[in-house]
Design a protein around this motif. Structure first.
Motif, PDB file in Angstrom:
ATOM      1  N   UNK A 112     144.459  44.516   6.448  1.00 20.55           N
ATOM      2  CA  UNK A 112     143.315  44.150   7.295  1.00 20.55           C
ATOM      3  C   UNK A 112     143.150  42.643   7.358  1.00 20.55           C
ATOM      4  N   UNK A 113     143.318  41.965   6.220  1.00 18.36           N
ATOM      5  CA  UNK A 113     143.232  40.508   6.199  1.00 18.36           C
ATOM      6  C   UNK A 113     144.302  39.877   7.092  1.00 18.36           C
ATOM      7  N   UNK A 114     145.516  40.417   6.999  1.00 21.98           N
ATOM      8  CA  UNK A 114     146.615  39.893   7.808  1.00 21.98           C
ATOM      9  C   UNK A 114     146.303  40.036   9.295  1.00 21.98           C
ATOM     10  N   UNK A 115     145.729  41.177   9.673  1.00 27.32           N
ATOM     11  CA  UNK A 115     145.413  41.429  11.080  1.00 27.32           C
ATOM     12  C   UNK A 115     144.415  40.407  11.615  1.00 27.32           C
ATOM     13  N   UNK A 116     143.428  40.041  10.797  1.00 24.65           N
ATOM     14  CA  UNK A 116     142.431  39.053  11.228  1.00 24.65           C
ATOM     15  C   UNK A 116     143.099  37.699  11.494  1.00 24.65           C
ATOM     16  N   UNK A 117     143.935  37.255  10.564  1.00 25.55           N
ATOM     17  CA  UNK A 117     144.608  35.971  10.734  1.00 25.55           C
ATOM     18  C   UNK A 117     145.569  35.971  11.906  1.00 25.55           C
ATOM     19  N   UNK A 171     140.086  31.128   6.904  1.00 23.41           N
ATOM     20  CA  UNK A 171     141.207  31.821   7.538  1.00 23.41           C
ATOM     21  C   UNK A 171     142.505  31.021   7.453  1.00 23.41           C
ATOM     22  N   UNK A 172     142.434  29.841   6.833  1.00 23.45           N
ATOM     23  CA  UNK A 172     143.541  28.902   6.902  1.00 23.45           C
ATOM     24  C   UNK A 172     144.855  29.473   6.368  1.00 23.45           C
ATOM     25  N   UNK A 173     144.796  30.166   5.244  1.00 22.60           N
ATOM     26  CA  UNK A 173     146.022  30.719   4.671  1.00 22.60           C
ATOM     27  C   UNK A 173     146.683  31.708   5.601  1.00 22.60           C
ATOM     28  N   UNK A 174     145.903  32.613   6.166  1.00 23.86           N
ATOM     29  CA  UNK A 174     146.462  33.650   7.035  1.00 23.86           C
ATOM     30  C   UNK A 174     146.926  33.096   8.370  1.00 23.86           C
TER      31      UNK A 174
END
Length: 426
Positions: free
Chosen positions: A209-214, A344-347
């Motif tokens: 889910x985190x990956x999808x946001x980024x 969100x910078x990392x993703x």
């Protein structure tokens, strides 16, 4: 030179970057030289670059999600431990006369995996360590240090060490990464990017889910997409050309193995100058113009390298290429950090770099094949032409007017976010 705010934490990150980049630079010369003792096939030698960059295609999104969820210091340290283990294993294999191409591919795939972790964490960490007005100067310090250690000091050192003892560059490399682990331990935990505790525990589902946001944030930004295409082409051409530079040097220019590292360092002279003046150039030249001009300069320099007129001419073209590339890199990295929310910078960085750095894989394969079937200089001609065409193709998005508007919108968004946080804490 005006100091950068951030105090000791930034200086420790800066020093850790120097020691790890020195290790990278040593291997930049030593790895292809070691591979050349196993095979003279340009495609197989270029495969080392492919192996090191491939993780950006398959693992970068996971690394970015971890960098936004976890303590960025711990993520960066873990990345350097992986590098220590990989270089130690390679040094042991060299001493035991057990080096093979599959082993080199495996080691540099592991090193590339660590790079996805370290770069995602450190690029997102930096904006929390320095004041916003100092972000450009901080990036300039880090990028110039990267060039000095990775291209200027490291490669000659790697070449000379390899000539004396094949295992020496990799022993030194492992030591440099180990020193970076210790320096990072002295910086306070990097958790300031968190707006609130994660809503879900760390699971495959929550990471997805985190990956999808980024990925969504990256994909809906025409600016980031276009910047990543420019970077991807530049990296693909770099892999296609620098991956076989050892063959251009030894087979076409007649440079000996001991001095191959010195030839690599030639581009770093121009890059260091570019790094020192990048902040002033960025303040005077609009970002859209800067991106176009530096791309065209790099394209012309790449074609010039392929001409292989003489070692002196090649040195001049490499210096011009380094000058243009570093100015562009510093300004683009700063622009990206200014327009992407830090939480969100990392993703987002991972999504961006999976395209930009992942292109090394394609470039390494194409460059090796072009050199094999059409000659070594042909890879430089094709690469330079492709860069020039890409620079012209992105002009409708990466022009001065559009980029000024993007920066303005990012500033307004950040001010609104700060206001909401202030209201919530009142």
């Amino acid at each position: 030179m005006k100091p950068v705010s951030g105090g000791r934490p930034f200086r420790k990150l800066w020093t850790a970057t120097a020691t790890s980049n020195l290790s990278d630079g040593v291997s930049l010369a030593a790895a292809p030289l070691l591979a050349a003792t196993v095979t003279r096939d340009p495609a197989l030698i270029a495969g080392i670059t492919v192996a090191q960059r491939a993780p950006w295609l398959v693992l970068a999104f996971i690394s970015g999600a971890l960098a936004d969820r976890l303590d960025r210091k711990r993520v960066a340290q873990a990345a350097n431990w992986i590098r220590v283990a990989g270089f130690a294993a390679l040094a042991t294999a060299v001493l035991g006369d057990a080096v093979s191409m599959p082993l080199l591919y495996a080691v540099f795939f592991a090193v590339g995996t660590a790079e996805t972790l370290y770069d995602s964490a450190s690029s997102a960490w930096l904006p929390t360590l320095v004041a916003p007005e100092d972000l450009g100067r901080a990036n300039g310090r880090l990028q110039t240090t990267f060039v000095v250690c990775n291209e200027f000091v490291g490669p000659p050192m790697g070449g000379f060490l390899f000539a004396s003892a094949a295992a020496a560059p990799f022993v030194l490399g492992a030591g440099g990464y180990l020193a970076a682990v210790g320096l990072l331990a002295l910086i306070p935990s990097a958790v300031r990017h968190r707006q609130e505790p994660p809503a879900e525990p760390l699971t495959v589902k929550s990471v997805a889910a985190d990956i999808a946001v980024g990925a969504r944030w990256y994909w809906t930004s025409p600016t980031l997409r276009s910047l990543s295409v420019v970077a991807a082409m530049g990296n693909a051409v770099s892999a296609a050309t620098y991956g076989i530079l050892v063959l251009l040097a030894t087979d076409v220019l007649g440079v000996t193995a001991s001095w191959y590292g010195v030839l690599l360092a030639a581009g770093a002279v121009g890059a260091v100058i570019g790094g020192l003046v990048a902040d002033k150039v960025g303040a005077r030249v609009p970002i859209g113009t800067l991106i176009l001009v530096t791309n065209l300069l790099s394209a012309g320099s790449t074609i010039g390298m392929g001409l292989a007129i003489s070692p002196a001419a090649t040195v001049a073209f490499m210096a011009l290429d380094g000058f243009a590339v570093l100015i562009q890199t510093i300004q683009v990295v700063t622009l990206r950090q200014q327009i992407v929310p830090n939480e969100l910078m990392g993703r987002v960085t991972a999504a961006y770099r999976s395209v930009a750095v992942g292109a090394f894989t394609v470039g390494g394969i194409v460059g090796g094949l072009v050199a094999k079937f059409f000659g070594i200089p042909a890879a430089f001609y094709v690469g330079g032409t492709a860069m020039a065409l890409t620079a012209l193709a992105v002009l409708p998005v990466l022009n001065n007017r559009r980029l000024a508007q993007v920066r303005k919108e990012a500033t307004a968004r950040e001010e609104a976010s700060e206001g909401r946080r202030a209201d919530a804490s009142a």
